[in-house]
Design an enzyme around this catalytic site. Structure first.
Site, PDB file in Angstrom:
ATOM      1  N   ASP A 148       3.556   9.024  12.194  1.00 33.42           N
ATOM      2  CA  ASP A 148       2.635   8.349  11.275  1.00 33.42           C
ATOM      3  C   ASP A 148       2.497   9.135   9.972  1.00 33.42           C
ATOM      4  O   ASP A 148       2.491   8.559   8.886  1.00 33.42           O
ATOM      5  CB  ASP A 148       1.255   8.159  11.929  1.00 33.42           C
ATOM      6  CG  ASP A 148       0.280   7.520  10.953  1.00 33.42           C
ATOM      7  OD1 ASP A 148       0.538   6.362  10.560  1.00 33.42           O
ATOM      8  OD2 ASP A 148      -0.700   8.163  10.553  1.00 33.42           O
ATOM      9  N   ARG A 173       5.263   5.226   2.918  1.00 30.94           N
ATOM     10  CA  ARG A 173       4.690   3.920   2.526  1.00 30.94           C
ATOM     11  C   ARG A 173       3.874   4.057   1.253  1.00 30.94           C
ATOM     12  O   ARG A 173       3.850   3.156   0.409  1.00 30.94           O
ATOM     13  CB  ARG A 173       3.810   3.383   3.665  1.00 30.94           C
ATOM     14  CG  ARG A 173       4.600   2.897   4.859  1.00 30.94           C
ATOM     15  CD  ARG A 173       3.698   2.712   6.058  1.00 30.94           C
ATOM     16  NE  ARG A 173       2.592   1.832   5.773  1.00 30.94           N
ATOM     17  CZ  ARG A 173       1.383   1.914   6.360  1.00 30.94           C
ATOM     18  NH1 ARG A 173       1.146   2.825   7.272  1.00 30.94           N
ATOM     19  NH2 ARG A 173       0.438   1.085   6.039  1.00 30.94           N
TER      20      ARG A 173
END
Ligand code: URA
Length: 437
Positions: free
Chosen positions: A161, A168
């Protein structure tokens, strides 16, 4: 399995299998899949979305990419709460003690603030002596003894993550429901709780600007939780203005104490009661939300939640005497009013802008290596819908330097820019907009 084929499949709207998703996450963590291919894949997900099964498989692959916390040494149904990020959000400091006072163990890992949103760990570190790093043994022992411990993230939780989120952030792929849902839920699942309540913020200060988007995200996260066997519920709450009045670490701790004493702002109290009540239901300590709210209100009114807070602060090395004398918290040297340039009604307070103003004063971090000043921040005088006279204080600014300092002046300008003054009273919307179970 070549990454290019998996990107192609997703780009054309195909459904990836569990094995294909595992290959992507493992390959990216190992460094075999380069950032450019992962970016292309994230963009394909952004446009094509994911099915609920794909999203659940992605969540598990991310959750299992690093250490996972096994809370089985703590008896009972362990409850956790997660907020998608707000301004002035000090709910953990209040509902942790409430829920623990209800007999539900809370073994919580929290983060530090970054950008316009604050972090629970920074807030707790405003308290003299408070330790946010405990060994796993100390962490478990404290939860077993007093029902509550809150520590900073330790170990190597969800490395996939961390890597994917950073990617992202710079490839315009943050605002994808399956990617946000899997990012949030992977961390909650890795942290080990059995019952998870999600506070999905909606509005100007939130990732999700509309209630529809927030509901979609909430449904995706509740579905993942249910799929992997965790009792999960989501509350959609307004972030069209900051929560409560205080924004800034020590200022928020003081407001949390006032709320535990039954003297807190209405909106903050309402949200804490709502979230704590859902945690109570999911943990099986109340039959329904009405019974749970009654219990939560009793724990606040009787002083049991405040007593639990003091016990928690002392257990982590903090000076709990500050509860009786809030001046023992760090105090800013300069406090002055931010005055309204016009008369009318407070039409809106842009939560993100206000959070940035507080960050500019030193309450938050622009980059993760910045240090913060626990004393500084903003305390609102008025909230959306209130009437204001020209020259009246909209807020009080707590700063490390006088108003004449350019950096403080810039923060003040940003703060004033967050307010919209309107001639007519604005239409108000409820704080809790919907609940997804
Ligand atoms: N918060 C997270 O933890 N992940 C996201 O993707 C967005 C918000």
């Amino acid at each position: 399995m070549r990454m290019v084929d998996l990107i192609h499949k997703k780009r054309n709207g195909g459904e990836l299998t569990a094995a294909e998703i595992q290959t992507i996450i493992d390959g990216y963590c190992r460094g075999d899949i380069p950032d450019y291919q992962m970016s292309a894949w994230a963009m394909a997900v952004y446009f094509q979305g994911m099915t609920p099964v794909e999203t659940a498989n992605l969540t598990l692959a991310i959750a299992e990419s690093g250490d996972t916390v096994d809370l089985s040494q703590i008896p009972g149904v362990k409850a956790d709460k997660h907020s998608t990020g707000g301004v002035g959000d000090k709910t953990t400091l209040i509902l942790g003690p409430i829920v623990a006072a209800a007999g539900i163990p809370v073994a919580k890992m929290s983060g530090r603030g970054l950008g316009h949103t604050g972090g629970t760990i920074d807030k707790l570190e405003s308290i003299a002596g408070f330790r946010t790093e405990l060994t796993q043994e100390q962490f478990f022992r404290q939860v077993n003894e007093i029902g509550l411990a809150v520590i900073g993230q330790s170990g190597n939780l969800t490395p996939a993550d961390k890597k994917l989120y950073a990617l992202r952030d710079v490839t315009a792929t943050v605002e994808s429901i399956p990617l946000i849902a899997s990012s949030v839920m992977s961390k909650k699942i890795a942290a080990g709780a059995d019952a998870i309540v999600l506070d999905v913020k909606t509005g100007s200060g939130a990732f999700m600007k509309t209630v529809e988007q927030s509901e979609e995200l909430a449904h995706a996260m509740v579905e993942i939780g249910t799929e992997v066997g965790r009792n999960t519920a989501a509350v959609i709450s307004d972030m069209d203005q900051p929560l409560g009045f205080a924004v800034g670490n020590a200022l928020e701790v003081a407001e949390a104490v006032a709320t535990l004493q039954g003297k807190g702002p209405e909106d903050l109290t309402e949200l804490c009661v709502e979230l704590a009540a859902h945690m109570t239901v999911l943990a099986g300590k109340a039959a329904d939300i009405y019974e749970a709210k009654k219990l939560v209100r009793e724990l606040l009114a009787s002083g049991a939640a405040l007593a639990k807070f003091r016990q928690f602060v002392a257990a982590q090395g903090g000076d709990d005497a500050f509860v009786d004398d809030l001046r023992r918290l760090p105090q800013a040297e300069y406090v002055f009013a931010a005055k309204s340039p016009a008369e009318g009604y407070i039409g809106a307070i842009d939560a993100e802008e206000l959070g940035i103003a507080a960050m500019m004063l030193g309450a938050g971090r622009a980059t993760k290596d910045d240090t913060i000043d626990h004393a500084v921040g903003i305390v609102l005088n008025l909230k959306v819908g209130d009437r204001v006279a020209a020259g009246e204080a909209l807020a009080r600014v707590h700063a490390a330097a006088p108003e004449s300092e350019p950096a403080v002046r810039q923060a003040l300008e940003r703060l004033l820019g967050a307010f919209t003054i309107t001639p007519e009273p604005p239409k108000l919307r409820p704080l809790v907009l919907s609940v997804v179970t």
